[in-house]
Design a protein around this motif. Structure first.
Motif, PDB file in Angstrom:
ATOM      1  N   THR A 148       0.730  -0.949  -0.263  1.00 26.27           N
ATOM      2  CA  THR A 148      -0.044   0.165   0.221  1.00 26.27           C
ATOM      3  C   THR A 148       0.955   1.160  -0.225  1.00 26.27           C
ATOM      4  OG1 THR A 148      -0.232   0.050   2.535  1.00 26.27           O
ATOM      5  CG2 THR A 148      -1.663  -0.873   1.408  1.00 26.27           C
ATOM      6  N   PRO A 149       0.306   2.501  -0.332  1.00 21.99           N
ATOM      7  CA  PRO A 149       1.208   3.550  -0.466  1.00 21.99           C
ATOM      8  C   PRO A 149       1.065   4.042   1.285  1.00 21.99           C
ATOM      9  CG  PRO A 149      -0.701   4.060  -2.147  1.00 21.99           C
ATOM     10  CD  PRO A 149      -0.924   2.713  -1.258  1.00 21.99           C
ATOM     11  N   HIS A 150       2.797   4.470   1.033  1.00 24.50           N
ATOM     12  CA  HIS A 150       3.052   5.101   2.804  1.00 24.50           C
ATOM     13  C   HIS A 150       4.239   5.763   1.679  1.00 24.50           C
ATOM     14  CE1 HIS A 150       2.418   1.330   5.176  1.00 24.50           C
ATOM     15  NE2 HIS A 150       2.333   1.187   4.164  1.00 24.50           N
ATOM     16  N   ALA A 151       4.547   7.440   2.956  1.00 23.18           N
ATOM     17  CA  ALA A 151       5.044   8.461   2.886  1.00 23.18           C
ATOM     18  C   ALA A 151       6.493   7.764   3.889  1.00 23.18           C
ATOM     19  CB  ALA A 151       4.310   9.140   3.389  1.00 23.18           C
ATOM     20  N   LEU A 152       7.665   7.919   2.842  1.00 24.49           N
ATOM     21  CA  LEU A 152       9.148   7.670   3.034  1.00 24.49           C
ATOM     22  C   LEU A 152      10.183   8.135   2.812  1.00 24.49           C
ATOM     23  CD1 LEU A 152       8.349   3.307   2.655  1.00 24.49           C
ATOM     24  CD2 LEU A 152       8.265   4.343   4.548  1.00 24.49           C
ATOM     25  N   GLY A 153      10.519   8.771   3.550  1.00 24.04           N
ATOM     26  CA  GLY A 153      11.530  10.370   2.996  1.00 24.04           C
ATOM     27  C   GLY A 153      10.683  11.386   2.517  1.00 24.04           C
ATOM     28  N   ALA A 154      11.695  11.443   1.154  1.00 21.96           N
ATOM     29  CA  ALA A 154      10.505  12.312   0.432  1.00 21.96           C
ATOM     30  C   ALA A 154       9.655  12.001  -0.705  1.00 21.96           C
ATOM     31  CB  ALA A 154      11.735  13.413  -0.077  1.00 21.96           C
ATOM     32  N   PHE A 155       9.154  10.517  -0.527  1.00 23.59           N
ATOM     33  CA  PHE A 155       8.711   9.652  -1.147  1.00 23.59           C
ATOM     34  C   PHE A 155       7.308   9.393  -1.259  1.00 23.59           C
ATOM     35  CE2 PHE A 155      13.036  10.836  -3.046  1.00 23.59           C
ATOM     36  CZ  PHE A 155      12.770  11.256  -4.373  1.00 23.59           C
ATOM     37  N   THR A 156       6.583   9.169  -2.274  1.00 23.43           N
ATOM     38  CA  THR A 156       5.233   7.851  -1.314  1.00 23.43           C
ATOM     39  C   THR A 156       5.762   6.959  -2.247  1.00 23.43           C
ATOM     40  OG1 THR A 156       4.080   9.666  -1.048  1.00 23.43           O
ATOM     41  CG2 THR A 156       3.571   7.240  -1.370  1.00 23.43           C
ATOM     42  N   GLN A 157       5.217   5.410  -1.908  1.00 23.82           N
ATOM     43  CA  GLN A 157       6.146   4.576  -2.383  1.00 23.82           C
ATOM     44  C   GLN A 157       5.055   3.213  -1.827  1.00 23.82           C
ATOM     45  OE1 GLN A 157      10.185   2.606  -1.349  1.00 23.82           O
ATOM     46  NE2 GLN A 157      10.710   5.213  -0.817  1.00 23.82           N
ATOM     47  N   THR A 158       4.474   2.205  -3.283  1.00 26.24           N
ATOM     48  CA  THR A 158       3.734   1.340  -2.618  1.00 26.24           C
ATOM     49  C   THR A 158       4.644   0.280  -2.189  1.00 26.24           C
ATOM     50  OG1 THR A 158       2.303   2.494  -4.436  1.00 26.24           O
ATOM     51  CG2 THR A 158       1.976   0.302  -3.882  1.00 26.24           C
ATOM     52  N   VAL A 159       4.639  -0.239  -1.174  1.00 27.72           N
ATOM     53  CA  VAL A 159       5.353  -1.396  -0.598  1.00 27.72           C
ATOM     54  C   VAL A 159       4.685  -2.065   1.112  1.00 27.72           C
ATOM     55  CG1 VAL A 159       7.536  -0.044  -1.288  1.00 27.72           C
ATOM     56  CG2 VAL A 159       6.797   0.738   0.984  1.00 27.72           C
ATOM     57  N   ALA A 160       5.243  -2.772   0.926  1.00 28.86           N
ATOM     58  CA  ALA A 160       4.635  -3.500   2.668  1.00 28.86           C
ATOM     59  C   ALA A 160       6.130  -3.527   3.479  1.00 28.86           C
ATOM     60  CB  ALA A 160       4.454  -4.973   2.266  1.00 28.86           C
ATOM     61  N   PRO A 161       5.327  -2.369   4.212  1.00 30.39           N
ATOM     62  CA  PRO A 161       7.183  -2.169   4.983  1.00 30.39           C
ATOM     63  C   PRO A 161       6.653  -3.880   6.066  1.00 30.39           C
ATOM     64  CG  PRO A 161       5.185  -0.545   4.913  1.00 30.39           C
ATOM     65  CD  PRO A 161       4.895  -1.229   4.215  1.00 30.39           C
ATOM     66  N   GLY A 162       8.246  -4.556   6.681  1.00 33.59           N
ATOM     67  CA  GLY A 162       8.248  -5.439   7.357  1.00 33.59           C
ATOM     68  C   GLY A 162       7.651  -6.683   6.893  1.00 33.59           C
ATOM     69  N   ALA A 163       7.314  -6.962   5.743  1.00 32.91           N
ATOM     70  CA  ALA A 163       6.515  -8.111   5.604  1.00 32.91           C
ATOM     71  C   ALA A 163       7.539  -8.955   4.946  1.00 32.91           C
ATOM     72  CB  ALA A 163       6.228  -8.114   4.056  1.00 32.91           C
ATOM     73  N   PRO A 164       7.152 -10.814   5.570  1.00 30.06           N
ATOM     74  CA  PRO A 164       7.395 -11.742   4.638  1.00 30.06           C
ATOM     75  C   PRO A 164       8.389 -11.909   3.626  1.00 30.06           C
ATOM     76  CG  PRO A 164       5.909 -12.208   4.886  1.00 30.06           C
ATOM     77  CD  PRO A 164       5.909 -10.895   5.157  1.00 30.06           C
ATOM     78  N   ILE A 165       9.508 -11.565   3.254  1.00 28.12           N
ATOM     79  CA  ILE A 165      10.494 -12.041   1.683  1.00 28.12           C
ATOM     80  C   ILE A 165      10.316 -13.257   1.128  1.00 28.12           C
ATOM     81  CG2 ILE A 165      12.648 -13.691   2.498  1.00 28.12           C
ATOM     82  CD1 ILE A 165      13.953 -11.808   0.840  1.00 28.12           C
ATOM     83  N   ALA A 166       9.995 -13.271  -0.158  1.00 32.77           N
ATOM     84  CA  ALA A 166       9.656 -14.033  -1.143  1.00 32.77           C
ATOM     85  C   ALA A 166       9.923 -14.295  -1.995  1.00 32.77           C
ATOM     86  CB  ALA A 166       8.485 -13.653  -2.182  1.00 32.77           C
ATOM     87  N   GLY A 167      10.546 -16.228  -1.819  1.00 39.43           N
ATOM     88  CA  GLY A 167      11.947 -16.395  -2.612  1.00 39.43           C
ATOM     89  C   GLY A 167      13.002 -16.767  -1.807  1.00 39.43           C
ATOM     90  N   SER A 168      14.395 -17.518  -2.831  1.00 41.74           N
ATOM     91  CA  SER A 168      15.129 -17.707  -2.586  1.00 41.74           C
ATOM     92  C   SER A 168      16.456 -17.697  -3.305  1.00 41.74           C
ATOM     93  CB  SER A 168      15.785 -19.325  -1.963  1.00 41.74           C
ATOM     94  OG  SER A 168      15.010 -19.903  -2.966  1.00 41.74           O
ATOM     95  N   HIS A 169      17.333 -17.347  -2.737  1.00 42.91           N
ATOM     96  CA  HIS A 169      18.840 -16.973  -3.736  1.00 42.91           C
ATOM     97  C   HIS A 169      18.747 -16.050  -4.386  1.00 42.91           C
ATOM     98  CE1 HIS A 169      19.964 -21.559  -2.962  1.00 42.91           C
ATOM     99  NE2 HIS A 169      19.171 -21.789  -3.414  1.00 42.91           N
ATOM    100  N   LEU A 170      18.355 -14.767  -4.002  1.00 43.99           N
ATOM    101  CA  LEU A 170      17.909 -14.324  -4.910  1.00 43.99           C
ATOM    102  C   LEU A 170      19.209 -13.061  -5.050  1.00 43.99           C
ATOM    103  CD1 LEU A 170      14.594 -12.751  -2.585  1.00 43.99           C
ATOM    104  CD2 LEU A 170      14.972 -13.921  -5.297  1.00 43.99           C
ATOM    105  N   PRO A 171      19.255 -12.371  -6.132  1.00 45.62           N
ATOM    106  CA  PRO A 171      20.726 -11.671  -5.761  1.00 45.62           C
ATOM    107  C   PRO A 171      20.107 -10.426  -5.988  1.00 45.62           C
ATOM    108  CG  PRO A 171      19.418 -11.878  -7.945  1.00 45.62           C
ATOM    109  CD  PRO A 171      18.299 -12.686  -7.197  1.00 45.62           C
ATOM    110  N   LEU A 172      21.394  -9.733  -5.399  1.00 44.32           N
ATOM    111  CA  LEU A 172      21.190  -8.385  -4.472  1.00 44.32           C
ATOM    112  C   LEU A 172      21.965  -7.390  -5.147  1.00 44.32           C
ATOM    113  CD1 LEU A 172      21.585  -6.570  -2.142  1.00 44.32           C
ATOM    114  CD2 LEU A 172      23.764  -7.832  -1.103  1.00 44.32           C
TER     115      LEU A 172
END
Length: 327
Positions: free
Chosen positions: A51-75
């Protein structure tokens, strides 16, 4: 061919979103020896609703603190420009996370929007990026979901300089004084003069102060600052695949002393993009009305340049590059 590559990248983005529909986010504090903790933002694939969240200078559509999906993920680690913060390239981080990457960006202490106390101590930045990689691979609660063999780095302006050093570059900061003697009207030299800084301030910086990170296997560099300080010898150890972006109308870092200097002196030809009608700050995300009023100098593009449309293309091509190089 470039058009088809972008279409293919957009297709893969759609497929990736089918597996991880949204993006999780968290802000973390990273212990940094005797100095205060570093602040970083982390974007990652999740199946939780965003959902939209005000983070710093921008509004981002994210799920804060949600569990990660997937494995062997590149960084992909991200280094912002001078006076920025970890959210300076949030849209690129979102695009990477939607494509199945984990993106982590550090606020470079001493060179952020609210702390310019060490802005000219450029050697601090690669060390901070190295610490971010350490944290992500060894200490982040989800570090077991990462593939330590697939690490990339993205950097803009001072951040572009930072990731070049991380990839093996060794700058010679004593080149700044003669550069400013020859080009006193250039932005860098005017800034130093206005700040009362002697351009010889960095003449005695030893090569050993620059921290490299062999875990970084590919880098994307946009408008790299201090490009002229490297030279062929200083870039001779940079062997990772590189994608370079130049803004054709960059009046902050004039051609050919920055991007072109790096492109010419790399031991292997990079993938090289020149963006017509773009200015230096067009590599930052589009600004909303509030930020445009507050910071017009970084939000205003040249007439006819569509920053939002460019970022759709830019982010897709950055994703494509890392997909190809971090297999």
């Amino acid at each position: 061919m470039r058009f088809m590559a972008v279409i293919a990248t957009l297709f893969f983005l759609v497929i990736a979103r089918a597996f991880a529909a949204d993006v999780g986010f968290e802000e973390v504090k990273i212990a940094n020896g005797t100095e205060p903790p570093l602040t970083a933002g982390i974007w990652y694939p999740t199946n939780a609703p965003a959902t939209p969240h005000a983070l710093g200078a921008f509004t981002q559509t994210v799920a804060p603190g949600a569990p990660i999906a997937g494995s062997h993920l590149p960084l992909v680690v991200i280094s912002h420009g001078g006076g920025g913060g970890y959210d300076s390239h949030y849209d690129t981080a979102l695009a990477l996370a939607h494509a199945g990457f984990v993106a982590a960006a550090v606020s470079h202490a001493g060179d952020t929007f609210d702390d310019q106390s060490h802005v000219l101590q450029l050697w601090r930045r690669p060390a901070q990026l190295h610490r971010l990689v350490d944290y992500m691979l060894d200490e982040w609660p989800w570090h077991g979901r990462l593939d330590a063999a697939r690490v990339g780095a993205f950097g803009f302006s001072n951040g572009g300089f930072t990731v070049l050093v991380a990839a093996g570059g060794i700058p010679d900061l004593s080149k700044i004084a003669p550069y400013c003697a020859a080009h006193p009207e250039h932005d860098l030299c005017e800034v130093l003069k206005h700040a009362g800084v002697d351009p010889h301030f960095d003449a005695d910086v030893p090569a050993s102060v620059w921290v490299h990170d062999p875990r970084i296997k590919a880098i994307v560099v946009a408008a790299p600052a201090f490009g002229f300080t490297f030279g062929r010898a200083g870039l001779s150890s940079v062997r990772a695949p590189i994608q370079i972006w130049r803004a054709a109308e960059d009046r902050h870092q004039p051609h050919p002393y920055y991007d072109e200097a790096v492109r010419t002196d790399l031991p292997r030809p990079p993938e090289y993009h020149v963006v017509a009608n773009a200015g230096h700050y067009d590599f930052l995300p589009p600004c909303d009305a509030r930020l445009s009023r507050k910071m017009p100098e970084i939000c205003t593009s040249l007439p006819g340049f569509d920053r939002a449309a460019f970022h759709e293309y830019f982010n897709a091509d950055v994703v494509r590059f890392f997909q190809a190089r971090l297999r």
